[in-house]
Design an enzyme around this catalytic site. Structure first.
Site, short mmCIF file in Angstrom:
data_model
loop_
_atom_site.label_atom_id
_atom_site.label_comp_id
_atom_site.label_asym_id
_atom_site.label_seq_id
_atom_site.Cartn_x
_atom_site.Cartn_y
_atom_site.Cartn_z
N SER A 1 5.88 26.09 63.14
CA SER A 1 6.30 26.22 61.61
C SER A 1 7.48 26.82 61.65
CB SER A 1 5.02 26.33 60.96
OG SER A 1 5.64 26.16 59.58
N HIS B 1 -0.02 19.45 60.54
CA HIS B 1 0.48 20.20 61.04
C HIS B 1 -0.26 21.83 61.12
CE1 HIS B 1 4.22 22.47 60.04
NE2 HIS B 1 3.70 23.89 59.48
#
Length: 670
Positions: free
Chosen positions: A530, A643
């Protein structure tokens, strides 16, 4: 035989050990304080997550499993009389409410709503449950899950019509027309009553001690896609009248009523620093109308900001009032710790359970000043402990991973502080290889956390232990932008991605190379996910010091991220400080893709197909550019994952991910 000799006989932890780990969370005291119900999550032989309810009897310390099967049972809550456990389960398909008698017997399904249920609370008299569900524009509470199954079988392909700015979510996928509804369920008859109209989003909710009022958090602005506040509302159950408590200038969650029902506590902030604003403990006097941030003068983030790969889905304990109604207990994140504190109504803050650990679950005894806490430490996966709220002393109650932990050796991270190049003080940790021989020189892997407004710290981290087991030293730090060091520190990265944060990380590398002689400075690797993936991309575009890098769920191009991420249209402005039409040059300046021609480090790119937070096109752009430039790279695409792959993704893919990381570093750092 010395401790070192014993450790040498133990094996190192492996990526495959993920399938043996038991995750303990969400302890809940019974009303009489004699028992504790909790959840244990595992990965079964089919490599699927399962979770079940377990009962701990404090008198004899015995632990008994209460639910079984190929199911996910979670969020158990005692009825006020202690005779029933309400819990959430997917055993019928959708997540619904089930009831389990505490004196024996089978669980009974209470709800069968078309779109399932999220969260639940008992009414004080035990006759009702309040819960959250969702409804489409044409759906009703009378429609059942079985109807939904039939509809799904005959459903034809149709286009998705998009009219809203917020039309997708990394957690939920593409949005449809469903909205949240608070409901009340009669426990005896199963009759369901809607308490609210359809809201765009309802967050935390809590029932008053007299059972007459429900407090809830919602976004009821005229333009919810442009408004990031979350207001508190009070709903009178009998009349249906709703009263707004807050003024539209804050973001609140974790509602909790005082024992006398006169005061409401919440966690929240005023968005002064947008997504980098520290959470505070707030109270709302419902008689006088006064509101105050009890921790306004305490430069510490309220809540759990810890980054890890074991306990990310553990329910937060939120705020818990003391029995006298004089204040609340809460978790706070400070210098790599997540500990328990108490704040009185006069603002006095007292540490309750503190130490170098991650406290990720909590329940407080209804009559005594003790609690049951779920605690993880760097070399201990996580268990339940009794803790004194007077002196913080704790005793271990469970030993969920005893067999595994007795056969492996783990690396104990050593924390240190170091100066960045402009004098700021940064905290870091170094992990030696699990089996380090005297005089041995080993490669170093630098790990970079996401967020960036999160925090590394004193918690068990499987990925890092696997790397240490493979013979690597591991460095992880909390550069500027991280939580745990005050408001100025966490805000310092906004508008400066790739600036001071980059310097903080590289200063950490310089520090460990100078102070730890077992590191081979010619064999350095770097990885992160991320924001950590962004920084990995940035680093290899600005230095050739690293021989190998692995970028995960990363950002490479802020210009496209603005339009493709579920949060891009506001996160880009919050963190970089502009949008695509006002200052595209600035977005491009902070984009690692701009510097791709400088990348000489072999780069492995890991990304999930259904990542809507940092969509996979971010990986594709970087990969294609590197291939075009004939640089060494590889792209691994993970199907049916979002994610959160590294924390809660499909177990088989989590294993694949770890093996690809280890394999890339073994190929280039051996």
């Amino acid at each position: 035989m010395t401790v070192q000799d014993v450790k040498k006989k133990l094996r190192v932890i492996t990526a495959e050990d993920l399938f043996r780990i038991r995750f303990v969370n969400d302890p809940q005291f019974s009303p009489d304080g004699e028992k504790v119900i909790f959840v244990q999550k595992t990965i079964d032989d089919e490599r699927e997550y399962r979770s079940h309810l377990f009962l701990l009897t404090l008198a004899d310390g015995k632990v008994n499993q209460w639910t079984f099967g190929k199911v996910k049972d979670a969020f158990p809550r005692w009825s006020p009389d202690g005779k029933t456990i309400a819990f959430l389960s997917n055993r019928s398909g959708k997540t619904q409410i089930w009831l389990l008698p505490t004196d024996g017997g089978e669980a009974r399904q209470l709800t069968a709503l078309k779109n399932g249920v999220r969260h639940l609370r008992w009414s004080p008299d035990g006759r009702f449950l309040v819960a959250l569900t969702s409804l489409g524009k044409k759906e009703t509470l009378e429609e059942r899950e079985e109807q939904n199954k039939k509809e799904k079988e005959k459903r034809e392909l149709t286009p998705l019509v998009v009219e809203r700015l917020q039309y997708k979510s990394d957690a939920a996928g593409f949005r449809d027309d469903k909205q949240d509804v608070l409901i009340r369920i009669n426990v005896e008859t199963g009759e369901i009553q809607s308490l609210t109209d359809r809201d765009d989003e309802i967050g935390s909710f809590a029932i008053s001690p007299d059972g007459k009022t429900v407090a809830f958090v919602a976004n009821r602005s005229n333009e919810p896609d442009f408004t990031f506040t979350r207001d508190i509302f009070l709903l009178d159950i009998d009349s249906g009248k709703t009263t707004k408590v807050t003024d539209g200038n804050g973001l609140f969650t974790s509602l909790s009523w005082s024992p006398d029902g006169k005061t409401l506590a919440a966690i929240g902030h005023d968005l002064k620093y947008l997504g980098a604003t520290l959470n505070r403990v707030w109270i709302f006097d419902l008689v006088s109308g006064e509101k105050r941030a009890l921790t306004a003068d305490w430069d510490v983030h309220v809540g759990d900001a810890m980054v890890g790969d074991m306990h990310s889905d553990a329910p937060s304990p939120g705020l818990i009032w003391d029995k006298e109604g004089n204040g609340v207990y809460f978790l706070a994140s400070e210098r790599g710790r997540v500990n328990l504190h108490h704040v009185a109504l006069d603002g006095t803050i007292t540490p309750s359970v503190v130490g170098d650990f991650h406290l990720y679950g909590l329940t407080i005894h209804p009559h005594q000043h003790i609690a049951i806490a779920a605690i993880s430490e760097p070399t201990h996966i996580g268990d339940l402990y009794t803790v004194s709220l007077h002196d913080g002393k704790r005793n271990k109650l469970t030993n969920a991973n005893k067999e595994l932990e007795e056969e492996i050796v783990l690396s104990e991270p050593e924390t240190f502080a170091y100066p960045s190049r402009d004098g700021w003080n940064i905290q870091g940790w170094i992990m030696k290889p699990s089996h380090l021989e005297q005089g041995q020189k080993v490669p170093l892997i630098v790990e970079i956390h996401g967020g960036p407004h999160a925090m590394y710290g004193f918690t068990f981290f499987h990925e890092m232990q696997v790397l240490a087991g493979k013979g690597y030293a591991v460095l992880f730090t909390n550069p500027r932008g991280s939580h745990g060091y005050g408001q100025t520190f966490v805000n310092a990265v906004r508008g400066d991605y790739g600036g001071v944060d980059y310097e903080d990380i590289m200063s950490g590398v310089d520090y460990v190379l100078e102070h730890f002689d077992f590191i081979d400075e010619t064999r350095l690797g770097v990885t992160g996910g991320s924001y950590g993936g962004f920084m990995t991309n940035w680093i290899v575009g600005h230095t050739d010091r690293f021989k190998a890098a692995v970028t995960q769920r990363s950002i490479s191009n802020w210009l496209s991220f603005y339009g493709v991420s579920d949060i891009g249209y506001f996160f880009t402005e919050w963190e970089i400080g502009c949008n695509v039409w006002e200052d595209p040059e600035r977005l491009w300046h902070h984009s690692p893709l701009k510097y791709v021609k400088n990348i000489r480090t072999p780069l492995l790119i890991l990304h999930s197909e259904k990542d809507y937070r940092c969509p996979i096109e971010q990986a594709e752009q970087l990969f294609i550019a590197l291939k075009h430039l004939k640089q060494e790279t590889k792209l691994i695409r993970f199907p049916e994952a979002n994610h959160d792959l590294s924390r809660s993704g499909p177990p088989t893919l989590r294993l694949e991910r770890l093996n690809h990381i280890v394999g890339w570093f073994e190929q280039h750092l051996s």
